[in-house]
Design a protein around this motif. Sequence first.
Motif, short mmCIF file in Angstrom:
data_model
loop_
_atom_site.label_atom_id
_atom_site.label_comp_id
_atom_site.label_asym_id
_atom_site.label_seq_id
_atom_site.Cartn_x
_atom_site.Cartn_y
_atom_site.Cartn_z
N CYS A 1 0.83 -1.19 0.00
CA CYS A 1 0.00 0.00 0.00
C CYS A 1 0.88 1.26 0.00
O CYS A 1 2.09 1.19 0.25
CB CYS A 1 -0.95 0.00 1.19
SG CYS A 1 -0.16 0.29 2.77
N LEU B 1 1.20 3.70 2.05
CA LEU B 1 1.89 4.05 3.28
C LEU B 1 3.26 3.40 3.37
O LEU B 1 4.27 4.06 3.62
CB LEU B 1 1.04 3.63 4.48
CG LEU B 1 1.73 3.73 5.85
CD1 LEU B 1 2.04 5.18 6.19
CD2 LEU B 1 0.87 3.10 6.93
N ASP C 1 -13.23 7.83 9.87
CA ASP C 1 -13.19 7.53 8.43
C ASP C 1 -13.72 6.13 8.13
O ASP C 1 -13.52 5.61 7.04
CB ASP C 1 -11.78 7.70 7.87
CG ASP C 1 -10.76 6.79 8.55
OD1 ASP C 1 -11.10 6.19 9.58
OD2 ASP C 1 -9.62 6.69 8.05
N ILE D 1 -3.57 6.54 13.93
CA ILE D 1 -3.36 5.69 12.76
C ILE D 1 -3.62 4.22 13.08
O ILE D 1 -3.56 3.37 12.19
CB ILE D 1 -1.93 5.84 12.19
CG1 ILE D 1 -0.88 5.48 13.27
CG2 ILE D 1 -1.69 7.23 11.65
CD1 ILE D 1 0.54 5.49 12.75
N SER D 2 -3.91 3.92 14.34
CA SER D 2 -4.11 2.53 14.74
C SER D 2 -5.48 1.99 14.36
O SER D 2 -5.68 0.77 14.37
CB SER D 2 -3.92 2.38 16.26
OG SER D 2 -2.60 2.69 16.63
N THR E 1 -9.53 2.96 8.55
CA THR E 1 -9.03 2.34 7.33
C THR E 1 -7.52 2.22 7.34
O THR E 1 -6.96 1.39 6.60
CB THR E 1 -9.46 3.15 6.10
OG1 THR E 1 -9.02 4.51 6.25
CG2 THR E 1 -10.97 3.15 5.94
N MET E 2 -6.82 3.01 8.14
CA MET E 2 -5.36 2.91 8.21
C MET E 2 -4.96 1.65 8.97
O MET E 2 -4.23 0.80 8.47
CB MET E 2 -4.79 4.15 8.90
CG MET E 2 -3.27 4.19 8.95
SD MET E 2 -2.48 4.43 7.36
CE MET E 2 -2.65 6.20 7.15
N GLU F 1 -2.89 0.84 11.37
CA GLU F 1 -1.47 0.54 11.59
C GLU F 1 -1.15 0.65 13.07
O GLU F 1 -0.60 1.65 13.54
CB GLU F 1 -0.59 1.47 10.75
CG GLU F 1 -0.78 1.29 9.26
CD GLU F 1 -0.50 -0.14 8.80
OE1 GLU F 1 0.31 -0.83 9.45
OE2 GLU F 1 -1.09 -0.56 7.79
N ALA G 1 3.22 8.87 8.83
CA ALA G 1 2.04 8.05 8.55
C ALA G 1 0.75 8.86 8.76
O ALA G 1 -0.21 8.73 8.00
CB ALA G 1 2.04 6.81 9.44
N MET H 1 -2.32 9.64 6.23
CA MET H 1 -3.71 9.36 6.60
C MET H 1 -4.62 10.56 6.31
O MET H 1 -5.73 10.39 5.80
CB MET H 1 -3.81 8.99 8.07
CG MET H 1 -5.22 8.69 8.55
SD MET H 1 -5.34 8.31 10.32
CE MET H 1 -5.15 9.96 11.02
N PRO I 1 -5.14 11.30 1.89
CA PRO I 1 -5.19 10.07 1.09
C PRO I 1 -5.05 10.38 -0.39
O PRO I 1 -5.16 11.54 -0.81
CB PRO I 1 -6.58 9.52 1.42
CG PRO I 1 -7.39 10.71 1.79
CD PRO I 1 -6.43 11.64 2.50
N PHE J 1 -6.50 2.48 -3.45
CA PHE J 1 -7.06 3.03 -2.22
C PHE J 1 -8.58 2.93 -2.22
O PHE J 1 -9.19 2.51 -1.23
CB PHE J 1 -6.62 4.49 -2.07
CG PHE J 1 -7.28 5.22 -0.94
CD1 PHE J 1 -6.87 5.01 0.37
CD2 PHE J 1 -8.32 6.10 -1.17
CE1 PHE J 1 -7.48 5.66 1.42
CE2 PHE J 1 -8.94 6.77 -0.13
CZ PHE J 1 -8.51 6.55 1.17
#
Length: 462
Positions: free
Chosen positions: A44, A46, A242, A277-278, A281-282, A284, A321, A325, A328, A339
Motif C-alpha cells: 500500500c 503508506l 473515516d 493511525i491505529s 481504514t489505516m 497501523e 504516517a 492518513m 489520502p 485506495f
Amino acid sequence: MKEVNPMVLGIRDPVSLQSLAARITEQIAQVISLSLSLQSVIFCLLFQVLAVCLYPKLLKESSFPVDVRQRAEKLLGACNGGSVGSYSASSCGIPQIQKSVAEFITKRDGGVASDPEDIIFSSGSQRTLKLVLHLLSSGQGPTQTGVLTPLPCPHTLPILLDEVGVKLVPYRLLEERGWTLELEELHRALKAARRHCEPRAIYISNPGNPTGHVQDLKTIEEVIRFAASERLVLLVEEVYQDSVFGQDKKFLSYKKVLFEMGASYSERVEMVSFHSISAGTMGECGLRGGYMEVINMDLLVKNFLTSMQGPCSPPVLPQLALEIMVNPPSPGDASYEVFTQKVETLTQNAQRACEFLNGVPGMSCQQAMGLYPCLHLPAEIIQEAKRSGLRADVLYCKKFLEEEGVCLGPGSENGHDDENYHIRIQDFWIGGNKEICHKKYRQSVRLTNKSQLSAVGVRRVH
C-alpha cells in the motif's frame, strides 16, 4: 510486592488471551505456508512512502509510483536535515505535518478553522489521552477526579484510568436503541458519582468503540450543553471517523457541532479530540502514532501539556504516517484506484458480517460501523464458566480461539459487568490474500449441537 506503588497494585487485571493467540497464530501460519503459496503482495501507499523515507536512494527507483516518490520527497523535506533519524522541530511535532492535520480538520468540518498550534502529536492516542488525564487527576476519596465513561467503552480505557488515579464513572449506552447515548443517563451517572468523587470530564467515543454507533446531531448538541452546564472537559475519541460505512450514517465531529452552536459554547467549552493511525481504514497499530487537538484550553495549561512530552519530541515515522492518513490519494494519483478499492471492500465486509451474525442462532448484532454482537449463551456454558473461575464471555472466546483459531474480545474487557454477554469483533485480513480470507471465513462458521454456539470471529492479522 509490599514495596510496589499501591496505585500500580490497584490497576485492574486485563483479560488477555494474547499469549494463547500467539501460539495458535504460529500454528495457523505453518499450516497456511504448507497448503497455500502467495503469488504476490500488494504494497500500500503508506509502506511504499515510508520505505523511501527510510532509504532515500529509492527516490530514483522507477518501480515506485510517481506519487509515492513525490510524497516521500516532500515529507523528507519537512524533517530536520532531510532525515527521519532527526528529532522533530518542536515538542509538539513537525510543524509542516501539524499544518497538514489542521488543514484536514478544517476541510472535514466545512471550514471551521483549526490552528496548527493546537495539534499535538505523540506515540498513539492512548499516550495523548494519558497526558490529559494526568493533568486532570487529583484528590482522594470524595475529592478524587472522576471521568464519565461509556459502557461499553474501549477495552484499554479502564486500565488507563486506574493507572493515572482517575475514578471511572459509568454511564450506559442503550443497546436496544442501537447503542444510543441518552441525556437522562448522563444526569443519573453524574448525580450518583458526586457522592464519592469529583467528576471533571466526560469521555465520548464517536463512532463508538467497540459498538460502532455513530452519534447524530441532536445527541452531540445535548452532550455539549451538558458538558457546558456541568463544567466538564470533553474528551472525544474520534479514531473511527473515516470508517462510517453505512449509507444512512454520517460522521459529525464534536468540534464542528461545537462551533455551529454559537460563541456561548464555542468560546468556553474545553475539549480535546483524539485521532490515531491505529484504527479506521489505516489500521497501523504497530507504528504507534496519534494526535490530539486541544480547544479552549488555557494557554499556560496547554504549554504545560506539551512540556509533559518530555525532553524528546514525538517519534517521526508515525507523524509521516499521520500525514498520509489525512492526505489520502486523490483522483489522478497513481495509487488512487487501489485506495478506493480498499474502502469499497471494507464497506461490503461490514454489511455482510452484520447480516451473517444476525443469522446465527444465539446471537444478535446491531447495525453499525463496528461489530459488537450479543451472546445468548446456554445455561451449561455459564455454569462451566463459573466452575472454571471465568466469566462466560471469556470462556467462550477462549474456546473459540482454541477450536477455530480465531481471536475475539470478550465484552467484559469493555466494561460489561452484567449477564448480557458480548464479543468484540474487528475486520480482518490474513496474509493479504483474498482466497485465504474467504477460506478462513467459511471455516470459522460452524454449528455443533443446540447446547453449543459458534459464530464467525475476525481479527486483523498482519
